[in-house]
Write an enzyme that holds these catalytic residues in place. Structure first.
Site, mmCIF file in Angstrom:
data_model
loop_
_atom_site.group_PDB
_atom_site.id
_atom_site.type_symbol
_atom_site.label_atom_id
_atom_site.label_comp_id
_atom_site.label_asym_id
_atom_site.label_seq_id
_atom_site.Cartn_x
_atom_site.Cartn_y
_atom_site.Cartn_z
ATOM 1 N N GLN A 151 44.489 33.532 47.342
ATOM 2 C CA GLN A 151 45.490 33.987 47.045
ATOM 3 C C GLN A 151 45.482 34.826 48.209
ATOM 4 O OE1 GLN A 151 48.020 35.415 43.659
ATOM 5 N NE2 GLN A 151 46.179 37.918 43.956
ATOM 6 N N GLN A 198 54.623 30.666 38.942
ATOM 7 C CA GLN A 198 53.211 30.190 39.689
ATOM 8 C C GLN A 198 52.555 29.493 38.132
ATOM 9 O OE1 GLN A 198 52.328 34.130 40.512
ATOM 10 N NE2 GLN A 198 50.614 34.168 39.269
ATOM 11 N N ASP A 201 40.621 36.990 43.631
ATOM 12 C CA ASP A 201 41.897 35.515 43.954
ATOM 13 C C ASP A 201 41.345 35.461 45.792
ATOM 14 O OD1 ASP A 201 43.259 35.064 41.066
ATOM 15 O OD2 ASP A 201 42.923 37.129 41.298
ATOM 16 N N GLY A 259 39.369 46.147 37.215
ATOM 17 C CA GLY A 259 39.283 45.601 37.568
ATOM 18 C C GLY A 259 41.036 46.040 38.701
ATOM 19 N N HIS A 260 41.995 46.032 37.760
ATOM 20 C CA HIS A 260 43.542 45.944 38.137
ATOM 21 C C HIS A 260 43.044 47.510 38.719
ATOM 22 C CE1 HIS A 260 44.466 43.203 35.561
ATOM 23 N NE2 HIS A 260 45.292 42.416 36.444
HETATM 24 P P1 AMP Z 1 46.619 39.336 38.428
HETATM 25 O O1 AMP Z 1 46.799 40.504 37.427
HETATM 26 O O2 AMP Z 1 45.822 38.231 37.326
HETATM 27 O O3 AMP Z 1 48.195 38.712 38.841
HETATM 28 O O4 AMP Z 1 45.909 40.071 39.269
HETATM 29 C C1 AMP Z 1 46.281 40.870 39.853
HETATM 30 C C2 AMP Z 1 45.221 41.529 41.652
HETATM 31 O O5 AMP Z 1 44.284 42.239 40.774
HETATM 32 C C3 AMP Z 1 45.319 40.404 42.076
HETATM 33 O O6 AMP Z 1 45.309 40.947 43.618
HETATM 34 C C4 AMP Z 1 44.012 40.253 41.204
HETATM 35 O O7 AMP Z 1 43.227 40.122 43.152
HETATM 36 C C5 AMP Z 1 42.946 41.870 41.353
HETATM 37 N N1 AMP Z 1 41.916 41.597 40.345
HETATM 38 C C6 AMP Z 1 42.013 40.472 39.099
HETATM 39 N N2 AMP Z 1 40.665 40.847 38.835
HETATM 40 C C7 AMP Z 1 40.288 41.379 39.634
HETATM 41 C C8 AMP Z 1 38.973 41.861 38.831
HETATM 42 N N3 AMP Z 1 37.849 41.765 38.525
HETATM 43 N N4 AMP Z 1 37.977 42.751 39.940
HETATM 44 C C9 AMP Z 1 39.373 43.382 41.470
HETATM 45 N N5 AMP Z 1 40.180 41.987 40.739
HETATM 46 C C10 AMP Z 1 40.434 41.797 40.000
#
Ligand code: AMP
Length: 280
Positions: free
Chosen positions: A153, A61, A150, A33-34
């Site tokens: 967010q 957070q 998110d 995803g990232h």
């Molecule tokens: P985080 O590390 O959880 O703070 O996420 C960092 C970024 O990755 C944020 O913009 C999230 O929305 C995005 N993100 C996390 N999981 C996914 C996913 N499964 N698909 C797309 N983007 C994601």
């Protein structure tokens, strides 16, 4: 790929980074995803620009009983993954360097944060807005990419950029899922085998609701109940909230008029998962 931990060094480098600079803020423990966000950043920067990924588990957070301490931090692995994807710079400051002990200035969005995750996690989005502001100042990106996973967010950060005139374009990218529909999340590693097996029910419930909505007229309450009941079929699931809202205002909305956002947060044990489907 450069790896920068010092804030002073980052500020120095920012001045000479080839533009456009595209930023992908993360908390690390990277998954596809990232990495899909990083791939998109690479596309946007073209041959000339710079892809910057930040890895920072942001203490403000997290609530006092949340998983800040046990949040996974596989930093070396993350850097290898980012190098393989062609990232140019990783900025990974320490919490002590990001926040002075007497730090007293925060950034608060006051409307959109009152519902959904903001209602369940008081202070969460103040932490998010404050750290993203700091990262924007430190990296000075032209574009910042966030995932629709998110969704709240994303909506709040768009509002922050609009209301405070940040010279940054926010780009949103779709949710990346496992083959069984579970949204990828760094927190999925906390799920037991049984919880992991049941977790895709969140997405199934949201999809079923979307299908129903497309076939017949259904009220907000009926749709919420449908989603909630479906998720609660999983013996390990405890629903935190189900929301049927306008995707711009995040206010509850009768789903007769599209677009509508169907969103849920669900505890499996102490692991809190979120997911959503945008019905256009
Ligand atoms: P985080 O590390 O959880 O703070 O996420 C960092 C970024 O990755 C944020 O913009 C999230 O929305 C995005 N993100 C996390 N999981 C996914 C996913 N499964 N698909 C797309 N983007 C994601």
């Amino acid at each position: 790929m450069r790896i920068v931990e010092s804030i002073a060094r980052m500020q120095q480098l920012t001045r000479s980074l080839p533009r456009p600079v595209v930023l992908v803020p993360t908390m690390g423990a990277l998954h596809e995803g990232h990495l899909a966000l990083v791939d998109h950043a690479k596309k946007l920067v073209g041959r000339k620009g710079s892809t910057v990924v930040t890895i920072f588990v942001n203490p403000p957070q997290f609530g006092p009983r949340e998983d800040y301490r046990k949040y996974p931090r596989p930093f070396k692995r993350d850097c290898l993954l980012l190098q393989n994807r062609g990232c140019d710079l990783v900025f990974a400051p320490t919490a002590a360097n990001m926040y002075k002990p007497d730090a007293s200035v925060t950034v608060m969005e006051s409307q959109l944060q009152t519902v959904m995750c903001g209602a369940s996690r008081p202070g969460h989005f103040v932490g998010v807005c404050t750290v993203v502001t700091k990262l924007f100042h430190l990296v000075q990106p032209d574009i910042a990419i966030f995932g629709e996973k998110d969704f709240q967010q994303l909506t709040i950060l768009r509002r922050m950029v609009r209301d405070l005139n940040f010279p940054v374009r926010i780009v949103a990218r779709p949710i990346v899922r496992e083959p069984d529909g579970l949204a990828l999340s760094s927190r999925n590693v906390f799920l037991s085998a049984e919880e992991r097996q049941q977790a895709p029910l969140i997405h199934q419930a949201l999809r079923d609701a979307e299908n129903k909505l497309r076939l017949q007229s259904v009220s907000l309450r009926a749709l919420e109940n449908l989603i909630r009941r479906r998720i609660e079929r999983a013996s390990r699931a405890k629903v935190d909230y189900v929301a049927v809202v306008d995707p711009d205002t995040l206010q509850a909305k009768e789903p007769r008029n599209l677009p509508v956002l169907l969103a849920a947060a669900v505890f499996f044990g102490s692991t809190r998962l979120i997911d959503n489907v945008l019905v256009k």
